[in-house]
Design a protein around this motif. Structure first.
Motif, PDB file in Angstrom:
ATOM      1  N   VAL B 156       0.855  -1.184   0.000  1.00 62.20           N
ATOM      2  CA  VAL B 156       0.000   0.000   0.000  1.00 62.20           C
ATOM      3  C   VAL B 156       0.893   1.236   0.000  1.00 62.20           C
ATOM      4  CG1 VAL B 156      -1.816   1.273   1.202  1.00 62.20           C
ATOM      5  CG2 VAL B 156      -1.761  -1.242   1.321  1.00 62.20           C
ATOM      6  N   SER B 157       0.706   2.101  -0.994  1.00 60.13           N
ATOM      7  CA  SER B 157       1.461   3.359  -1.048  1.00 60.13           C
ATOM      8  C   SER B 157       0.543   4.482  -0.590  1.00 60.13           C
ATOM      9  CB  SER B 157       1.955   3.632  -2.473  1.00 60.13           C
ATOM     10  OG  SER B 157       2.905   2.656  -2.841  1.00 60.13           O
ATOM     11  N   THR B 158       0.932   5.171   0.473  1.00 60.43           N
ATOM     12  CA  THR B 158       0.013   6.100   1.119  1.00 60.43           C
ATOM     13  C   THR B 158       0.755   7.304   1.686  1.00 60.43           C
ATOM     14  OG1 THR B 158      -1.549   6.294   2.983  1.00 60.43           O
ATOM     15  CG2 THR B 158       0.225   4.711   3.232  1.00 60.43           C
ATOM     16  N   ASN B 159      -0.003   8.385   1.923  1.00 59.08           N
ATOM     17  CA  ASN B 159       0.595   9.502   2.660  1.00 59.08           C
ATOM     18  C   ASN B 159       0.491   9.274   4.163  1.00 59.08           C
ATOM     19  OD1 ASN B 159      -2.066  10.315   3.429  1.00 59.08           O
ATOM     20  ND2 ASN B 159      -2.242  11.635   1.623  1.00 59.08           N
ATOM     21  N   GLY B 160      -0.213   8.245   4.560  1.00 60.21           N
ATOM     22  CA  GLY B 160      -0.253   7.835   5.968  1.00 60.21           C
ATOM     23  C   GLY B 160      -1.268   8.563   6.813  1.00 60.21           C
ATOM     24  N   SER B 161      -1.976   9.510   6.212  1.00 60.63           N
ATOM     25  CA  SER B 161      -2.865  10.362   7.018  1.00 60.63           C
ATOM     26  C   SER B 161      -4.050   9.599   7.600  1.00 60.63           C
ATOM     27  CB  SER B 161      -3.370  11.539   6.180  1.00 60.63           C
ATOM     28  OG  SER B 161      -4.110  11.076   5.063  1.00 60.63           O
ATOM     29  N   ARG B 162      -4.378   8.444   7.022  1.00 65.20           N
ATOM     30  CA  ARG B 162      -5.512   7.665   7.536  1.00 65.20           C
ATOM     31  C   ARG B 162      -5.064   6.361   8.191  1.00 65.20           C
ATOM     32  NH1 ARG B 162     -10.337   9.681   5.195  1.00 65.20           N
ATOM     33  NH2 ARG B 162      -9.958  11.918   5.019  1.00 65.20           N
ATOM     34  N   LEU B 163      -3.774   6.197   8.362  1.00 63.71           N
ATOM     35  CA  LEU B 163      -3.288   4.923   8.909  1.00 63.71           C
ATOM     36  C   LEU B 163      -3.665   4.730  10.367  1.00 63.71           C
ATOM     37  CD1 LEU B 163       0.284   4.192   7.480  1.00 63.71           C
ATOM     38  CD2 LEU B 163      -1.747   2.740   7.357  1.00 63.71           C
ATOM     39  N   SER B 164      -3.970   5.821  11.054  1.00 62.58           N
ATOM     40  CA  SER B 164      -4.344   5.663  12.455  1.00 62.58           C
ATOM     41  C   SER B 164      -5.840   5.407  12.630  1.00 62.58           C
ATOM     42  CB  SER B 164      -3.936   6.898  13.263  1.00 62.58           C
ATOM     43  OG  SER B 164      -4.582   8.051  12.757  1.00 62.58           O
ATOM     44  N   SER B 165      -6.568   5.381  11.522  1.00 64.09           N
ATOM     45  CA  SER B 165      -7.993   5.060  11.591  1.00 64.09           C
ATOM     46  C   SER B 165      -8.160   3.630  12.112  1.00 64.09           C
ATOM     47  CB  SER B 165      -8.611   5.176  10.194  1.00 64.09           C
ATOM     48  OG  SER B 165      -9.727   4.328  10.065  1.00 64.09           O
ATOM     49  N   PRO B 166      -8.981   3.441  13.155  1.00 59.46           N
ATOM     50  CA  PRO B 166      -9.125   2.085  13.720  1.00 59.46           C
ATOM     51  C   PRO B 166      -9.551   1.055  12.675  1.00 59.46           C
ATOM     52  CG  PRO B 166     -10.099   3.714  15.185  1.00 59.46           C
ATOM     53  CD  PRO B 166      -9.727   4.441  13.934  1.00 59.46           C
ATOM     54  N   ARG B 167     -10.438   1.457  11.761  1.00 61.92           N
ATOM     55  CA  ARG B 167     -10.902   0.493  10.764  1.00 61.92           C
ATOM     56  C   ARG B 167      -9.762   0.049   9.850  1.00 61.92           C
ATOM     57  NH1 ARG B 167     -15.075   1.363   5.720  1.00 61.92           N
ATOM     58  NH2 ARG B 167     -15.481  -0.838   5.350  1.00 61.92           N
ATOM     59  N   ILE B 168      -8.972   1.012   9.402  1.00 62.18           N
ATOM     60  CA  ILE B 168      -7.847   0.691   8.520  1.00 62.18           C
ATOM     61  C   ILE B 168      -6.801  -0.123   9.282  1.00 62.18           C
ATOM     62  CG2 ILE B 168      -5.928   1.677   7.212  1.00 62.18           C
ATOM     63  CD1 ILE B 168      -8.549   2.156   5.816  1.00 62.18           C
ATOM     64  N   LEU B 169      -6.501   0.319  10.467  1.00 62.88           N
ATOM     65  CA  LEU B 169      -5.448  -0.341  11.245  1.00 62.88           C
ATOM     66  C   LEU B 169      -5.822  -1.778  11.602  1.00 62.88           C
ATOM     67  CD1 LEU B 169      -2.726   0.698  12.129  1.00 62.88           C
ATOM     68  CD2 LEU B 169      -3.689   1.231  14.358  1.00 62.88           C
ATOM     69  N   THR B 170      -7.075  -1.986  11.937  1.00 64.14           N
ATOM     70  CA  THR B 170      -7.532  -3.347  12.246  1.00 64.14           C
ATOM     71  C   THR B 170      -7.415  -4.239  11.014  1.00 64.14           C
ATOM     72  OG1 THR B 170      -9.061  -2.503  13.909  1.00 64.14           O
ATOM     73  CG2 THR B 170      -9.496  -4.707  13.054  1.00 64.14           C
ATOM     74  N   GLY B 208      -0.296   8.444  11.996  1.00 65.66           N
ATOM     75  CA  GLY B 208      -0.327   7.256  11.148  1.00 65.66           C
ATOM     76  C   GLY B 208       0.963   6.463  11.232  1.00 65.66           C
ATOM     77  N   LEU B 209       2.079   7.177  11.216  1.00 69.56           N
ATOM     78  CA  LEU B 209       3.381   6.519  11.307  1.00 69.56           C
ATOM     79  C   LEU B 209       3.513   5.783  12.642  1.00 69.56           C
ATOM     80  CD1 LEU B 209       6.218   5.966  10.227  1.00 69.56           C
ATOM     81  CD2 LEU B 209       6.910   8.241  11.040  1.00 69.56           C
ATOM     82  N   ALA B 210       3.111   6.447  13.714  1.00 70.75           N
ATOM     83  CA  ALA B 210       3.208   5.819  15.039  1.00 70.75           C
ATOM     84  C   ALA B 210       2.302   4.591  15.123  1.00 70.75           C
ATOM     85  CB  ALA B 210       2.841   6.838  16.115  1.00 70.75           C
ATOM     86  N   ALA B 211       1.089   4.708  14.572  1.00 72.32           N
ATOM     87  CA  ALA B 211       0.141   3.587  14.633  1.00 72.32           C
ATOM     88  C   ALA B 211       0.644   2.403  13.815  1.00 72.32           C
ATOM     89  CB  ALA B 211      -1.224   4.046  14.119  1.00 72.32           C
ATOM     90  N   ALA B 212       1.212   2.691  12.655  1.00 70.95           N
ATOM     91  CA  ALA B 212       1.710   1.614  11.796  1.00 70.95           C
ATOM     92  C   ALA B 212       2.884   0.887  12.448  1.00 70.95           C
ATOM     93  CB  ALA B 212       2.122   2.184  10.443  1.00 70.95           C
ATOM     94  N   ARG B 213       3.733   1.655  13.116  1.00 70.37           N
ATOM     95  CA  ARG B 213       4.871   1.031  13.822  1.00 70.37           C
ATOM     96  C   ARG B 213       4.367   0.199  14.986  1.00 70.37           C
ATOM     97  NH1 ARG B 213       8.887   3.345  16.432  1.00 70.37           N
ATOM     98  NH2 ARG B 213      10.277   1.651  15.906  1.00 70.37           N
ATOM     99  N   GLU B 214       3.423   0.738  15.718  1.00 70.38           N
ATOM    100  CA  GLU B 214       2.863   0.027  16.863  1.00 70.38           C
ATOM    101  C   GLU B 214       2.233  -1.300  16.421  1.00 70.38           C
ATOM    102  OE1 GLU B 214       3.003   0.845  19.985  1.00 70.38           O
ATOM    103  OE2 GLU B 214       1.650  -0.712  20.803  1.00 70.38           O
ATOM    104  N   ALA B 215       1.629  -1.287  15.238  1.00 71.15           N
ATOM    105  CA  ALA B 215       0.980  -2.493  14.720  1.00 71.15           C
ATOM    106  C   ALA B 215       1.988  -3.465  14.117  1.00 71.15           C
ATOM    107  CB  ALA B 215      -0.057  -2.103  13.668  1.00 71.15           C
ATOM    108  N   GLY B 216       3.239  -3.049  14.019  1.00 72.38           N
ATOM    109  CA  GLY B 216       4.280  -3.931  13.491  1.00 72.38           C
ATOM    110  C   GLY B 216       4.204  -4.132  11.996  1.00 72.38           C
TER     111      GLY B 216
END
Lengths: 51, 372
Positions: B156-170, B208-216
């Motif tokens: 997925v190529s993204t600007n990351g602005s929605r990566l912290s959305s719970p739906r996306i992250l889940t 988004g960056l922090a959430a993506a890292r947290e999710a591994g």
């Protein structure tokens, strides 16, 4: 000193998998990017375009 | 849900696991053995030791082999990789975007199902979902989910602005992508937002960056260098280095896909570097690109001739090879060039520069030897 017979036991090593190979063996690929990049072009996937 | 995928990949037969960078090249005989074993619900003796060695942390669920191992059928079309622009729309307004006009439209769900199934039939194992900003497309979760179910390794190529959305992250945590690539437009809010044209976007990116890292998630950062953020190059790369995330720095901006010069004006001239030498490619043969309307081209740059994958299905892809041949010919602005035999520039890319009336030295690599 006279020779002493030593019994060598050959055991099946089923848990081991050969590393390199032709079609009959298995190759572990540490980074699939190497395979993926092989199929990329040098512009859209190159070092000068982010998309 | 599958934990393993066995698939042909060009001339190889791979065993891969979603979300993992590594894999196992098992060869055709073992691939065929796996296919037969799934049908009989058997496990070949070599499988579990190989899986344990390649993915020591992977725990296979109980139950039938077919419940955790997906064996993709061998495709007659031989494609291995594709990119799919879900939507050209974006929540940022970056001046260097190569899409130019970022229109919000795309296929309806029924046609996206047709498109993704055709991609699977074509043999696509690695799929890049991109945009525009793919995560703001309302059908992104459905597209991602179906591509995953079809046995694709998704980037997925993204600007990351929605990566912290719970739906996306889940979604991405449960069905893990091969990679998430985030673009970096600045190291501080004022600079980042001067590039994106959106107040609050640096905060969204940071979350988004922090959430993506947290999710591994398997992350990659693309540092985009333009006039407005060039003074923060070191700070942007420091973000990646501090987090231990791989990164690439991009300095050369392309004309738009319509051959427009507007994106080039944002380039930071002191940071331009010589382009990587073009040595040929397999565009249209082992990979292709689909736009938001399901129109397929050989790649993201060479879009001049397209095939409707929705209307024609995978058989239509058979024409891409001939299209690739025609697009790579030295025609148009390169016609008659006496150095074309030694040309090291991608012709479709050069054409975009010529349409944009960009200075010759920005794309032609014959410059050092004298030009036509």
């Amino acid at each position: 000193m006279p020779p002493v017979p030593v019994e060598i036991q050959l055991r099946a090593r089923a848990e081991e998998v050969p590393q390199h190979a032709g079609d009959e063996e298995i190759e572990f690929v540490p980074d699939l990017d190497a395979y993926v990049e092989h199929s990329m072009c040098s512009c859209s996937a190159g070092d000068d375009n982010p998309y | 849900m599958h934990e393993l995928i066995a698939s042909r990949f060009i001339d190889e037969f791979l065993l891969v696991s979603p979300g993992c960078r590594n894999g196992v090249n098992i060869g055709r005989r073992r691939y065929e053995e796996l296919a037969a074993c799934v049908a009989k619900d058997q496990r070949p003796a070599w499988l579990l030791p190989a899986v344990a060695r390649a993915w020591p942390d992977l725990s296979l669920p109980p139950g039938p082999v077919g419940g955790w191992l997906l064996v993709r059928p061998v495709s007659r079309y031989g494609f291995a990789r594709a990119s799919y622009e879900l939507n050209l729309g974006c929540n940022y307004d970056c001046p260097m975007c190569y899409l130019g006009v970022k229109q919000f439209n795309g296929l309806d769900w029924a046609d996206r199902v047709t498109l993704l199934r055709a991609m699977a039939e074509a043999g696509v194992l690695f799929l890049q979902l991109t945009g525009g900003e793919p995560l703001i497309d309302k059908l992104f979760p459905d597209v991602y989910g179906l591509a995953f179910e079809l046995g694709m390794m998704i980037s997925v190529s993204t600007n990351g602005s929605r990566l912290s959305s719970p739906r996306i992250l889940t979604l991405l945590s449960q069905r893990r992508p091969y990679r998430v690539t985030m673009s970096v437009y600045g190291a501080t809010a004022p600079v980042y937002e001067a590039v994106t044209g959106r107040r609050g976007s640096f905060g969204a990116f940071s979350r988004g960056l922090a959430a993506a890292r947290e999710a591994g998630l398997n992350l990659q950062l693309n540092v985009i260098v333009v006039k407005d953020n060039a003074h923060e190059v070191d700070a942007m790369t420091a973000i990646a280095e501090r987090l231990g995330v791989p990164h690439t720095v991009y300095t050369n901006i392309s004309p738009t896909i319509y051959g427009g010069p507007e994106s080039l004006r944002s380039q930071s001239a002191p940071h331009l570097r010589q382009r990587k030498v073009f040595t040929g490619c397999n565009a249209g043969r082992t990979f292709f690109h689909a736009d938001p309307h399901g129109r397929v081209s050989i790649c993201k740059v060479g879009r001049d001739e397209q095939i409707s994958l929705v209307d024609e299905g995978a058989p239509g892809l058979a024409r891409l090879g001939a299209i690739a041949d025609s697009l790579l010919l030295r025609t148009g602005g390169c016609a008659g060039c006496q150095l074309s035999g030694a040309c090291t520039v991608c012709r479709p890319l050069a054409k975009r520069y010529q349409q944009a009336r960009a200075p010759l030295h920005t794309y032609c690599q014959h410059g050092q030897q004298g030009r036509r």
